[in-house]
Every structure is written in structure tokens, then in C-alpha cells.
Design a protein around this motif. Sequence first.
Motif, PDB file in Angstrom:
ATOM      1  N   TYR A  42       0.757  -1.322  -0.237  1.00 13.28           N
ATOM      2  CA  TYR A  42       0.199   0.133  -0.025  1.00 13.28           C
ATOM      3  C   TYR A  42       0.839   1.220   0.067  1.00 13.28           C
ATOM      4  O   TYR A  42       2.117   1.185   0.510  1.00 13.28           O
ATOM      5  CB  TYR A  42      -1.007  -0.106   1.065  1.00 13.28           C
TER       6      TYR A  42
ATOM      7  N   TRP B 102       1.453   6.812   2.221  1.00 15.51           N
ATOM      8  CA  TRP B 102       0.457   7.884   2.574  1.00 15.51           C
ATOM      9  C   TRP B 102      -0.753   7.447   3.120  1.00 15.51           C
ATOM     10  O   TRP B 102      -1.626   8.124   3.730  1.00 15.51           O
ATOM     11  CB  TRP B 102       0.210   9.200   1.626  1.00 15.51           C
ATOM     12  N   LEU B 103      -1.109   6.083   2.815  1.00 20.42           N
ATOM     13  CA  LEU B 103      -2.492   5.545   3.625  1.00 20.42           C
ATOM     14  C   LEU B 103      -2.654   5.557   4.940  1.00 20.42           C
ATOM     15  O   LEU B 103      -3.647   5.866   5.450  1.00 20.42           O
ATOM     16  CB  LEU B 103      -2.470   4.077   3.021  1.00 20.42           C
TER      17      LEU B 103
ATOM     18  N   TRP C  95      -1.677   7.825   6.990  1.00 19.32           N
ATOM     19  CA  TRP C  95      -2.184   9.292   7.226  1.00 19.32           C
ATOM     20  C   TRP C  95      -3.502   9.431   6.676  1.00 19.32           C
ATOM     21  O   TRP C  95      -3.993  10.222   7.705  1.00 19.32           O
ATOM     22  CB  TRP C  95      -1.091  10.163   6.620  1.00 19.32           C
ATOM     23  N   LEU C  96      -3.890   8.841   5.751  1.00 15.41           N
ATOM     24  CA  LEU C  96      -5.272   9.206   5.382  1.00 15.41           C
ATOM     25  C   LEU C  96      -6.344   8.496   6.350  1.00 15.41           C
ATOM     26  O   LEU C  96      -7.327   9.126   6.819  1.00 15.41           O
ATOM     27  CB  LEU C  96      -5.545   8.570   4.024  1.00 15.41           C
ATOM     28  N   ILE C  97      -5.665   7.143   6.642  1.00 14.99           N
ATOM     29  CA  ILE C  97      -6.615   6.483   7.848  1.00 14.99           C
ATOM     30  C   ILE C  97      -6.948   7.388   8.970  1.00 14.99           C
ATOM     31  O   ILE C  97      -7.888   7.558   9.535  1.00 14.99           O
ATOM     32  CB  ILE C  97      -6.025   5.094   8.092  1.00 14.99           C
ATOM     33  N   SER C  98      -5.597   7.959   9.504  1.00 16.10           N
ATOM     34  CA  SER C  98      -5.611   8.724  10.813  1.00 16.10           C
ATOM     35  C   SER C  98      -6.442  10.000  10.534  1.00 16.10           C
ATOM     36  O   SER C  98      -7.291  10.165  11.675  1.00 16.10           O
ATOM     37  CB  SER C  98      -4.209   9.249  11.123  1.00 16.10           C
ATOM     38  N   LEU C  99      -6.369  10.517   9.494  1.00 12.50           N
ATOM     39  CA  LEU C  99      -7.122  11.786   9.337  1.00 12.50           C
ATOM     40  C   LEU C  99      -8.581  11.427   9.284  1.00 12.50           C
ATOM     41  O   LEU C  99      -9.604  12.210  10.095  1.00 12.50           O
ATOM     42  CB  LEU C  99      -6.798  12.478   7.984  1.00 12.50           C
ATOM     43  N   LEU C 100      -9.007  10.417   8.685  1.00 14.03           N
ATOM     44  CA  LEU C 100     -10.674  10.133   8.663  1.00 14.03           C
ATOM     45  C   LEU C 100     -11.116   9.564  10.172  1.00 14.03           C
ATOM     46  O   LEU C 100     -12.054  10.114  10.399  1.00 14.03           O
ATOM     47  CB  LEU C 100     -10.827   9.025   7.529  1.00 14.03           C
TER      48      LEU C 100
END
Length: 198
Positions: A37, A40-41, A43-48
Motif C-alpha cells: 500500500y 500515505w495511506l 496518514w489518510l486513515i488517521s485523518l479519517l
Amino acid sequence: MASEITYAEVKFKNASPTAAVEVPTQTKKHEHHPQKYPPWLPWLISLLLLLVCIALVILLGRGWLCCPNGWKRFKKSCYYMSVDMMNWAESEQNCTAMGSHLVVINTTAEQTFLTEELQQSPRGRNYYIGLTAQALGQWQWVDQTPYNESAMFWRSGEPSNVAVEACVVIHTNPKIHNWNDIQCGNHYRICEAAALIV
């Protein structure tokens, strides 16, 4: 001169048979595969997850509207349909003691809700609302809401505007226009209070 060598097989009593020695087969080394993967994935999950948490805090900050046990909620109000009868003054005192007042009907939607709820009531036909005549034909709500002719739901031919009929009931009638002015004797009542925010 050559000598002869003789071999003999010797067996001992109570000797354990020779244990077979297993030689481990060569294990295959695990190869290290790189991540499949993008970097940056996470980081995206953390942001969501952070956004979900913020949304929950906002929703919980506003709270939920709820009513005491036995009361019915409609929009931001709670309604209590009594199971006993009292005169109008006692009915208003009883509602006040419960932190409410006799119902003040402000909209067609509220009137429709009450009319539908009363259809399910096994009790009597008449329930007090918070409207009385201070003088003949001068109607006043208990919470001082102005009397609005366009938001009234009188039965046909009502109010009769007779001096002895200074109190108002809502009938358990499926028609939306189901108010009647009557004498202030013993009837059931509908109390109204603001819904609780938890």
C-alpha cells in the motif's frame, strides 16, 4: 599370510532400540516483501478517524432529545396524556407540579400529532388543553402565547362563547378540527414540557 576377520552380531538383553535420528530438512527462508500500500495511506486513515471523532463530539455536544417515562415526544416537546380526571384549575396545577403546563398548540403539525395520539387512547373523549376564556370570547393560552385565529382547531359551530364554557378540550376525534369550549368540570388533560437534552 592373510588373517581372517570374523564378525558377530551381539544382542544385549533390556537394551533399547536405537532411536532414529531425524535430520531436519532445510527450511526455506521467508522472503521480505515490501509494503503493497502507498506510504500515505496510514496518514489518510488517521485523518479519517480524527474527522469521525470530531463529528461524534459535535453530535454528542448537542445531545439527544428525550422525554420522561410515559411521555410522548414530538419535535422538541414532550406530552403527557393523563389517566385520571380533574377540573381545569387542578389539571393546570398538576402539570405545573410535573414541570410542565397544559398543552399549548401552535402548529397544524402539533395538532395532527395530538389528534393521532388520542386515537390510541382507551380513556375518555375530552382532554384539557391550555386555552381558557378570561372573559367571554377572550381566549388566552396558559403560557401567554398570543391567541392566533389562523392556528385554531375548533369544531364546527365552536366556540359557542357561552359564559359557563370557559375551558377548552380536545376531543378524541380523528378530524383535525376537534376543539370544544366546555364547562370546567372533571376531564383528562394533556401536559406539555420541553424535551430534555442529554
